[in-house]
Design a protein around this motif. Structure first.
Motif, PDB file in Angstrom:
ATOM      1  N   GLY A 123      28.160  31.130  36.925  1.00 12.84           N
ATOM      2  CA  GLY A 123      27.752  32.081  37.960  1.00 12.84           C
ATOM      3  C   GLY A 123      28.887  32.953  38.493  1.00 12.84           C
ATOM      4  O   GLY A 123      28.658  33.812  39.347  1.00 12.84           O
ATOM      5  N   ASP A 124      30.104  32.758  38.008  1.00  9.11           N
ATOM      6  CA  ASP A 124      31.239  33.523  38.536  1.00  9.11           C
ATOM      7  C   ASP A 124      31.180  35.005  38.144  1.00  9.11           C
ATOM      8  O   ASP A 124      30.655  35.377  37.095  1.00  9.11           O
ATOM      9  CB  ASP A 124      32.569  32.937  38.026  1.00  9.11           C
ATOM     10  N   VAL A 125      31.774  35.810  39.040  1.00 12.69           N
ATOM     11  CA  VAL A 125      31.919  37.248  38.786  1.00 12.69           C
ATOM     12  C   VAL A 125      33.407  37.548  38.582  1.00 12.69           C
ATOM     13  O   VAL A 125      34.245  37.144  39.387  1.00 12.69           O
ATOM     14  CB  VAL A 125      31.373  38.076  39.971  1.00 12.69           C
ATOM     15  N   VAL A 126      33.695  38.215  37.500  1.00  8.99           N
ATOM     16  CA  VAL A 126      35.082  38.474  37.101  1.00  8.99           C
ATOM     17  C   VAL A 126      35.347  39.968  37.165  1.00  8.99           C
ATOM     18  O   VAL A 126      34.551  40.758  36.651  1.00  8.99           O
ATOM     19  CB  VAL A 126      35.292  37.964  35.650  1.00  8.99           C
ATOM     20  N   MET A 127      36.453  40.363  37.831  1.00 14.78           N
ATOM     21  CA  MET A 127      36.824  41.782  37.807  1.00 14.78           C
ATOM     22  C   MET A 127      37.912  41.997  36.754  1.00 14.78           C
ATOM     23  O   MET A 127      38.900  41.264  36.719  1.00 14.78           O
ATOM     24  CB  MET A 127      37.327  42.261  39.173  1.00 14.78           C
ATOM     25  N   THR A 128      37.720  42.994  35.897  1.00 10.36           N
ATOM     26  CA  THR A 128      38.686  43.261  34.821  1.00 10.36           C
ATOM     27  C   THR A 128      39.350  44.620  34.996  1.00 10.36           C
ATOM     28  O   THR A 128      38.820  45.506  35.664  1.00 10.36           O
ATOM     29  CB  THR A 128      38.000  43.246  33.436  1.00 10.36           C
ATOM     30  N   HIS A 129      40.509  44.744  34.358  1.00 12.82           N
ATOM     31  CA  HIS A 129      41.234  46.022  34.330  1.00 12.82           C
ATOM     32  C   HIS A 129      41.659  46.269  32.893  1.00 12.82           C
ATOM     33  O   HIS A 129      42.108  45.357  32.215  1.00 12.82           O
ATOM     34  CB  HIS A 129      42.453  45.941  35.259  1.00 12.82           C
ATOM     35  N   CYS A 130      41.507  47.484  32.426  1.00 14.62           N
ATOM     36  CA  CYS A 130      41.869  47.870  31.058  1.00 14.62           C
ATOM     37  C   CYS A 130      41.011  47.101  30.033  1.00 14.62           C
ATOM     38  O   CYS A 130      39.896  46.662  30.351  1.00 14.62           O
ATOM     39  CB  CYS A 130      43.363  47.680  30.802  1.00 14.62           C
ATOM     40  N   HIS A 131      41.523  46.952  28.809  1.00 12.08           N
ATOM     41  CA  HIS A 131      40.820  46.183  27.782  1.00 12.08           C
ATOM     42  C   HIS A 131      41.822  45.218  27.172  1.00 12.08           C
ATOM     43  O   HIS A 131      42.805  45.643  26.557  1.00 12.08           O
ATOM     44  CB  HIS A 131      40.249  47.105  26.692  1.00 12.08           C
ATOM     45  N   SER A 132      41.577  43.938  27.380  1.00 13.56           N
ATOM     46  CA  SER A 132      42.463  42.906  26.855  1.00 13.56           C
ATOM     47  C   SER A 132      41.653  41.928  26.023  1.00 13.56           C
ATOM     48  O   SER A 132      40.711  41.301  26.514  1.00 13.56           O
ATOM     49  CB  SER A 132      43.138  42.167  28.010  1.00 13.56           C
ATOM     50  N   THR A 133      42.057  41.748  24.764  1.00 16.39           N
ATOM     51  CA  THR A 133      41.343  40.805  23.903  1.00 16.39           C
ATOM     52  C   THR A 133      41.621  39.362  24.353  1.00 16.39           C
ATOM     53  O   THR A 133      40.764  38.492  24.200  1.00 16.39           O
ATOM     54  CB  THR A 133      41.730  41.006  22.423  1.00 16.39           C
ATOM     55  N   ASP A 134      42.816  39.118  24.914  1.00 15.21           N
ATOM     56  CA  ASP A 134      43.099  37.769  25.437  1.00 15.21           C
ATOM     57  C   ASP A 134      42.197  37.453  26.640  1.00 15.21           C
ATOM     58  O   ASP A 134      41.661  36.351  26.748  1.00 15.21           O
ATOM     59  CB  ASP A 134      44.571  37.650  25.857  1.00 15.21           C
ATOM     60  N   ALA A 135      42.050  38.428  27.534  1.00 19.18           N
ATOM     61  CA  ALA A 135      41.191  38.212  28.706  1.00 19.18           C
ATOM     62  C   ALA A 135      39.731  38.013  28.263  1.00 19.18           C
ATOM     63  O   ALA A 135      39.034  37.105  28.747  1.00 19.18           O
ATOM     64  CB  ALA A 135      41.305  39.392  29.668  1.00 19.18           C
ATOM     65  N   LEU A 136      39.290  38.840  27.324  1.00 17.72           N
ATOM     66  CA  LEU A 136      37.902  38.732  26.864  1.00 17.72           C
ATOM     67  C   LEU A 136      37.644  37.394  26.171  1.00 17.72           C
ATOM     68  O   LEU A 136      36.537  36.859  26.232  1.00 17.72           O
ATOM     69  CB  LEU A 136      37.559  39.897  25.931  1.00 17.72           C
ATOM     70  N   SER A 137      38.688  36.854  25.525  1.00 18.04           N
ATOM     71  CA  SER A 137      38.538  35.569  24.852  1.00 18.04           C
ATOM     72  C   SER A 137      38.156  34.467  25.855  1.00 18.04           C
ATOM     73  O   SER A 137      37.372  33.554  25.522  1.00 18.04           O
ATOM     74  CB  SER A 137      39.852  35.222  24.136  1.00 18.04           C
ATOM     75  N   CYS A 138      38.672  34.552  27.092  1.00 11.64           N
ATOM     76  CA  CYS A 138      38.320  33.565  28.137  1.00 11.64           C
ATOM     77  C   CYS A 138      36.841  33.685  28.509  1.00 11.64           C
ATOM     78  O   CYS A 138      36.154  32.674  28.694  1.00 11.64           O
ATOM     79  CB  CYS A 138      39.174  33.777  29.385  1.00 11.64           C
ATOM     80  N   ILE A 139      36.373  34.918  28.621  1.00  9.29           N
ATOM     81  CA  ILE A 139      34.958  35.123  28.975  1.00  9.29           C
ATOM     82  C   ILE A 139      34.071  34.658  27.826  1.00  9.29           C
ATOM     83  O   ILE A 139      33.062  33.969  28.037  1.00  9.29           O
ATOM     84  CB  ILE A 139      34.696  36.600  29.329  1.00  9.29           C
ATOM     85  N   GLU A 140      34.482  34.987  26.607  1.00  7.15           N
ATOM     86  CA  GLU A 140      33.683  34.586  25.438  1.00  7.15           C
ATOM     87  C   GLU A 140      33.548  33.055  25.382  1.00  7.15           C
ATOM     88  O   GLU A 140      32.456  32.524  25.152  1.00  7.15           O
ATOM     89  CB  GLU A 140      34.344  35.103  24.153  1.00  7.15           C
ATOM     90  N   ALA A 141      34.664  32.351  25.627  1.00  7.11           N
ATOM     91  CA  ALA A 141      34.625  30.882  25.577  1.00  7.11           C
ATOM     92  C   ALA A 141      33.749  30.322  26.707  1.00  7.11           C
ATOM     93  O   ALA A 141      33.036  29.339  26.515  1.00  7.11           O
ATOM     94  CB  ALA A 141      36.043  30.316  25.657  1.00  7.11           C
ATOM     95  N   ALA A 142      33.807  30.961  27.882  1.00 10.83           N
ATOM     96  CA  ALA A 142      32.954  30.507  28.994  1.00 10.83           C
ATOM     97  C   ALA A 142      31.475  30.668  28.632  1.00 10.83           C
ATOM     98  O   ALA A 142      30.650  29.796  28.913  1.00 10.83           O
ATOM     99  CB  ALA A 142      33.293  31.288  30.269  1.00 10.83           C
ATOM    100  N   LEU A 143      31.149  31.782  27.975  1.00 17.59           N
ATOM    101  CA  LEU A 143      29.760  32.012  27.554  1.00 17.59           C
ATOM    102  C   LEU A 143      29.344  30.957  26.530  1.00 17.59           C
ATOM    103  O   LEU A 143      28.234  30.434  26.571  1.00 17.59           O
ATOM    104  CB  LEU A 143      29.609  33.422  26.957  1.00 17.59           C
ATOM    105  N   GLU A 144      30.275  30.632  25.621  1.00 21.54           N
ATOM    106  CA  GLU A 144      29.991  29.610  24.611  1.00 21.54           C
ATOM    107  C   GLU A 144      29.779  28.240  25.249  1.00 21.54           C
ATOM    108  O   GLU A 144      29.037  27.408  24.719  1.00 21.54           O
ATOM    109  CB  GLU A 144      31.112  29.555  23.563  1.00 21.54           C
TER     110      GLU A 144
END
Ligand code: RUB
Length: 323
Positions: A123-144
């Motif tokens: 249920g968390d809301v994450v604020m992002t800046h720019c485009h980072s594949t490392d940052a997105l990897s954390c979100i992808e793993a959380a979704l998994e």
């Protein structure tokens, strides 16, 4: 005569300089791939010629953009793998080293993602800046892991890499609120985390990332929103252990001026004697505004990242492409 570099090296270097290839991890991966191709196709007549050709290729790639340390870290790692008595042996050892680097990079990003995902609750809301594949990897793993995550995505002027982030998140079915950079403070009240990547991490735990990261971190601290930096160890900047600072890239005025024909808003189209345009691409977030640096080796408070740096890099003296 300077040794020839493979046309692929030249094309990759141009793509990096012109940001068709961008983002620290992606740049490192592309540079290693170009070095592998150069090594495999080298027609060097002697081992010395092979080595000097590799150094020239690394220099060409090195001179593209100054801030993301993943680039020199990748070049150094590949060049240190040149091993053999004959050109044939050198070719295969160097290409194998570059390919191992690329595999490690991918694995490190996946591992980092799993670690970063542990910080995100359902249920968390994450604020992002720019485009980072490392940052997105954390979100992808959380979704998994089956967590529901939503995102507030900052546009990220001047080049709007936030749109790339938004596109990726939508592909994963993550609900996205896209905002202009100036709206970030207002929307921090709705965020549980600020999650960004890094181009370089300095020995004192400072985070060098896309311009605007430092202001976002200050606002997040004021709002009580934790700041999480997702950065593989390839982003650790070894020279900062000996007092060097990280060069901040200054980009073209055009990215700031209204030279885009599609823009319906009229505005300044060129600088003159009394009008200076400054366009730094990155800024420095001091460690006190960062809560955690998440790497593939675990998460660290920024102040302790130097111990990991010493372990990984030891004493680094000189650069192999300057030999
Ligand atoms: C990209 C940027 C990214 C980092 C990390 O800047 O600042 O946050 O490079 O990205 P630019 P990654 O668009 O100017 O290259 O996690 O993919 O390495």
């Amino acid at each position: 005569d300077p040794p020839d570099v493979d046309p692929v090296v030249d094309a990759t270097a141009t793509d990096i300089a012109e940001m068709r290839i961008r983002g620290a991890a992606t740049i490192a991966d592309a540079a290693a791939e170009a070095l592998a191709t150069h090594a495999k196709r080298s027609e060097a007549s002697s081992p010395e010629a092979f080595r000097s050709g590799m150094r020239a290729a690394a220099r060409r790639l090195y001179e593209t953009r100054p801030t993301a340390v993943s680039l020199p870290n990748a070049l150094r790692y590949v060049l240190q793998g040149m091993d053999g008595e004959t050109v044939a042996e050198l070719r295969s050892s160097t290409a194998a080293r570059a390919e191992a680097f690329r595999r490690d990079l991918e694995q490190a990003q996946a591992k980092l993602g799993e670690i970063g995902a542990n910080r995100l609750r359902d249920g968390d809301v994450v604020m992002t800046h720019c485009h980072s594949t490392d940052a997105l990897s954390c979100i992808e793993a959380a979704l998994e892991d089956g967590k529901h995550v939503e995102a507030i995505v900052k546009e990220t002027r001047p080049r709007k890499q936030g749109h790339i982030t938004a596109e990726q998140l939508r592909e994963w079915d993550v609900p996205v609120t896209l905002i202009v950079d100036n709206a970030a403070r207002r929307y921090l009240d709705d965020a549980d985390h600020v999650l960004v990547g890094a181009d370089s991490i300095a020995a004192d735990g400072s985070v060098i990332n896309k311009i605007g990261t430092s202001g976002l971190a200050v606002n997040a601290r004021e709002r009580g929103v934790p700041v999480m930096v997702a950065a593989q160890t390839i982003k650790l900047h070894p020279d900062t252990m000996t007092g060097h600072t990280v060069a901040i890239e200054m980009r073209e005025e055009n990215e700031v001026l209204s030279t885009d024909e599609r823009s319906e808003i009229t505005g300044l189209e060129e600088a003159d004697d009394g009008l200076i345009v400054e366009n730094p691409a990155f800024d420095v977030t001091p460690p006190r505004h960062v809560d955690a640096i998440v790497t593939e080796r675990g998460q660290f408070p920024p102040e302790s990242i130097v111990t990991l740096m010493r372990e990984l890099f030891g004493e680094t003296i000189g650069e192999p492409w300057e030999a």
